[in-house]
Motif scaffolding. Structure first.
Motif, PDB file in Angstrom:
ATOM      1  N   GLU A 242      -1.755  -4.356 -10.821  1.00 58.93           N
ATOM      2  CA  GLU A 242      -2.598  -4.870  -9.728  1.00 58.93           C
ATOM      3  C   GLU A 242      -1.767  -5.132  -8.477  1.00 58.93           C
ATOM      4  O   GLU A 242      -2.250  -4.939  -7.353  1.00 58.93           O
ATOM      5  CB  GLU A 242      -3.327  -6.140 -10.157  1.00 58.93           C
ATOM      6  N   GLU A 243      -0.520  -5.575  -8.659  1.00 61.18           N
ATOM      7  CA  GLU A 243       0.365  -5.737  -7.496  1.00 61.18           C
ATOM      8  C   GLU A 243       0.584  -4.395  -6.813  1.00 61.18           C
ATOM      9  O   GLU A 243       0.580  -4.292  -5.577  1.00 61.18           O
ATOM     10  CB  GLU A 243       1.722  -6.305  -7.951  1.00 61.18           C
TER      11      GLU A 243
ATOM     12  N   VAL B 159      -1.427  -1.768  -7.065  1.00 60.31           N
ATOM     13  CA  VAL B 159      -2.718  -1.307  -6.518  1.00 60.31           C
ATOM     14  C   VAL B 159      -2.889  -1.777  -5.085  1.00 60.31           C
ATOM     15  O   VAL B 159      -3.387  -1.035  -4.223  1.00 60.31           O
ATOM     16  CB  VAL B 159      -3.889  -1.792  -7.397  1.00 60.31           C
ATOM     17  N   GLN B 160      -2.478  -3.003  -4.801  1.00 57.65           N
ATOM     18  CA  GLN B 160      -2.616  -3.515  -3.436  1.00 57.65           C
ATOM     19  C   GLN B 160      -1.824  -2.665  -2.448  1.00 57.65           C
ATOM     20  O   GLN B 160      -2.264  -2.423  -1.326  1.00 57.65           O
ATOM     21  CB  GLN B 160      -2.158  -4.976  -3.372  1.00 57.65           C
ATOM     22  N   VAL B 161      -0.654  -2.190  -2.869  1.00 60.16           N
ATOM     23  CA  VAL B 161       0.135  -1.289  -2.021  1.00 60.16           C
ATOM     24  C   VAL B 161      -0.591   0.044  -1.867  1.00 60.16           C
ATOM     25  O   VAL B 161      -0.687   0.599  -0.764  1.00 60.16           O
ATOM     26  CB  VAL B 161       1.547  -1.083  -2.598  1.00 60.16           C
TER      27      VAL B 161
ATOM     28  N   LEU C  49      -3.777   0.733  -2.093  1.00 62.95           N
ATOM     29  CA  LEU C  49      -4.973   0.622  -1.257  1.00 62.95           C
ATOM     30  C   LEU C  49      -4.619   0.439   0.219  1.00 62.95           C
ATOM     31  O   LEU C  49      -5.391   0.832   1.095  1.00 62.95           O
ATOM     32  CB  LEU C  49      -5.850  -0.529  -1.744  1.00 62.95           C
ATOM     33  N   GLU C  50      -3.459  -0.150   0.480  1.00 68.55           N
ATOM     34  CA  GLU C  50      -3.002  -0.282   1.870  1.00 68.55           C
ATOM     35  C   GLU C  50      -2.469   1.044   2.406  1.00 68.55           C
ATOM     36  O   GLU C  50      -2.850   1.488   3.502  1.00 68.55           O
ATOM     37  CB  GLU C  50      -1.914  -1.342   1.956  1.00 68.55           C
TER      38      GLU C  50
ATOM     39  N   ARG D   9      -2.497   4.168   0.851  1.00 71.20           N
ATOM     40  CA  ARG D   9      -3.325   5.321   0.474  1.00 71.20           C
ATOM     41  C   ARG D   9      -2.511   6.605   0.351  1.00 71.20           C
ATOM     42  O   ARG D   9      -2.732   7.583   1.070  1.00 71.20           O
ATOM     43  CB  ARG D   9      -4.496   5.482   1.451  1.00 71.20           C
TER      44      ARG D   9
ATOM     45  N   ALA E 158      -1.626   1.780 -12.278  1.00 65.23           N
ATOM     46  CA  ALA E 158      -2.050   1.467 -10.907  1.00 65.23           C
ATOM     47  C   ALA E 158      -2.799   2.642 -10.279  1.00 65.23           C
ATOM     48  O   ALA E 158      -3.771   2.439  -9.545  1.00 65.23           O
ATOM     49  CB  ALA E 158      -0.840   1.097 -10.060  1.00 65.23           C
TER      50      ALA E 158
ATOM     51  N   ALA F 140      -6.462   2.108  -8.933  1.00 65.40           N
ATOM     52  CA  ALA F 140      -6.732   2.382  -7.521  1.00 65.40           C
ATOM     53  C   ALA F 140      -7.894   3.357  -7.378  1.00 65.40           C
ATOM     54  O   ALA F 140      -8.711   3.241  -6.453  1.00 65.40           O
ATOM     55  CB  ALA F 140      -5.486   2.936  -6.841  1.00 65.40           C
TER      56      ALA F 140
ATOM     57  N   ALA G 287     -10.945   1.521  -7.599  1.00 67.04           N
ATOM     58  CA  ALA G 287     -11.128   0.645  -6.436  1.00 67.04           C
ATOM     59  C   ALA G 287     -11.390   1.405  -5.144  1.00 67.04           C
ATOM     60  O   ALA G 287     -11.596   0.791  -4.103  1.00 67.04           O
ATOM     61  CB  ALA G 287      -9.906  -0.256  -6.266  1.00 67.04           C
TER      62      ALA G 287
END
Length: 299
Positions: free
Chosen positions: A119-120, A122-124, A126-127, A129, A157, A161, A164
């Motif tokens: 999840e950590e 995934v945040q990268v 999604l930012e 891409r 991830a 992603a 998400a």
């Protein structure tokens, strides 16, 4: 629907120095071509063996902080501006080699919950891409716990992603074709008496060696070799690079080849070579973004 432009590459590595050894030429190439290159490093390598005698007093957090400085210098050599630590500095600690007591440290990356660590990442994703993600195989290249965990986290991830809202077009694993490794080690034996290392490593010391047929892409070349060597030299606690020769050694002082070309196995996504109807036997991409539309990708 979000329109994006430009090529974006994400690499996931376990410790500072892994990126330069495995992907330095690739990172230098794409950074020079204007692609957005993002590196995520999962630990600071606090348990690495230190080569220079004058730095052997470093260990634990002090070594991790020093290695972050080395990573910063290496990224400068490669022209990469976007490099991050998974979850922030110190979130996950070096686990040590497989079988050591440090594997059981609850702060170690090996003990991390894969979904939480993913999840950590995934945040990268999604930012940034990314169109392409590069990481290790399921053995981490050579069985190090942090490398195996980096593989697990990266692959999970990518999956999360996609759920998400961002689908990574391609995932590659770092590889070295057996034929290339055999030729390189044969040359190394002929050059060994000119090197400062004394003895040579074996092919078994090279992570990710596989049969040539599994290689789907090759990237790099002489024009990026010096940037890669300079980035490796920046990791001076971990690597000694020979002067004027394509060889290096780790703390075991065993010489091994420094590969100007870097090789990949495509494990997710469509082969983007020139042939129609999929990959032909022996065909390799020369661009990790081959076959991907990056000017106007929509999700």
């Amino acid at each position: 629907m979000t329109e994006l432009a430009g090529r974006r590459l994400l690499l996931v590595h376990a410790h500072p120095d892994d990126e330069s050894i495995n992907n330095g030429a690739t990172m230098a190439r794409y950074a020079a071509e204007g692609a957005h290159v993002t590196l995520v490093t999962c630990t600071l390598g606090e348990l690495g063996e230190v080569i220079p005698a004058g730095l052997r007093h470093l260990g634990g957090d002090a070594l991790g902080e020093y290695r972050l400085g080395e990573l910063t210098a290496a990224m400068r050599e490669l022209g990469v501006e976007d490099f991050r630590l998974l979850g922030g500095a110190g979130r996950y600690r070096d686990s040590g080699m497989m079988g050591l007591p440090e594997n059981q440290d609850p702060r170690s990356f090996w003990q991390a919950d894969v979904d939480e660590a993913a999840e950590e990442l995934v945040q990268v994703i999604l930012e940034v891409r990314p169109h392409v993600v590069v990481t290790y195989d399921d053995n981490g290249g050579y069985g190090h716990p942090d490398h195996i965990q980096a593989h697990r986290v990266a692959m999970r991830a990518v999956e999360l992603a996609g759920e998400a809202g961002w689908r990574v077009a391609k995932v590659y694993w770092n590889r070295v074709p057996r034929g290339v490794a055999e030729d390189a080690f044969a040359r190394l034996q002929g050059d060994l008496d000119t090197l400062p290392f004394g003895r040579a490593a074996g092919i078994g010391e090279v992570p990710g060696v596989v049969d040539d047929a599994r290689i789907g892409a090759v990237v790099g070349g002489a024009e990026h070799a010096e940037a890669k060597a300079a980035a490796m030299r920046a990791h001076a606690t971990q690597i000694t690079v020979a002067d004027g020769a394509p060889y290096f050694a780790l703390s075991n002082e065993l010489a091994q080849p420094l590969f100007a070309y870097e090789y990949y196995e495509l494990v997710r996504g469509e082969f983007g070579g020139a042939g129609d109807g999929g990959r032909r036997e022996g065909e390799r991409e020369s661009d990790l973004f081959a076959g991907i539309r990056t000017d106007g990708v929509t999700t």
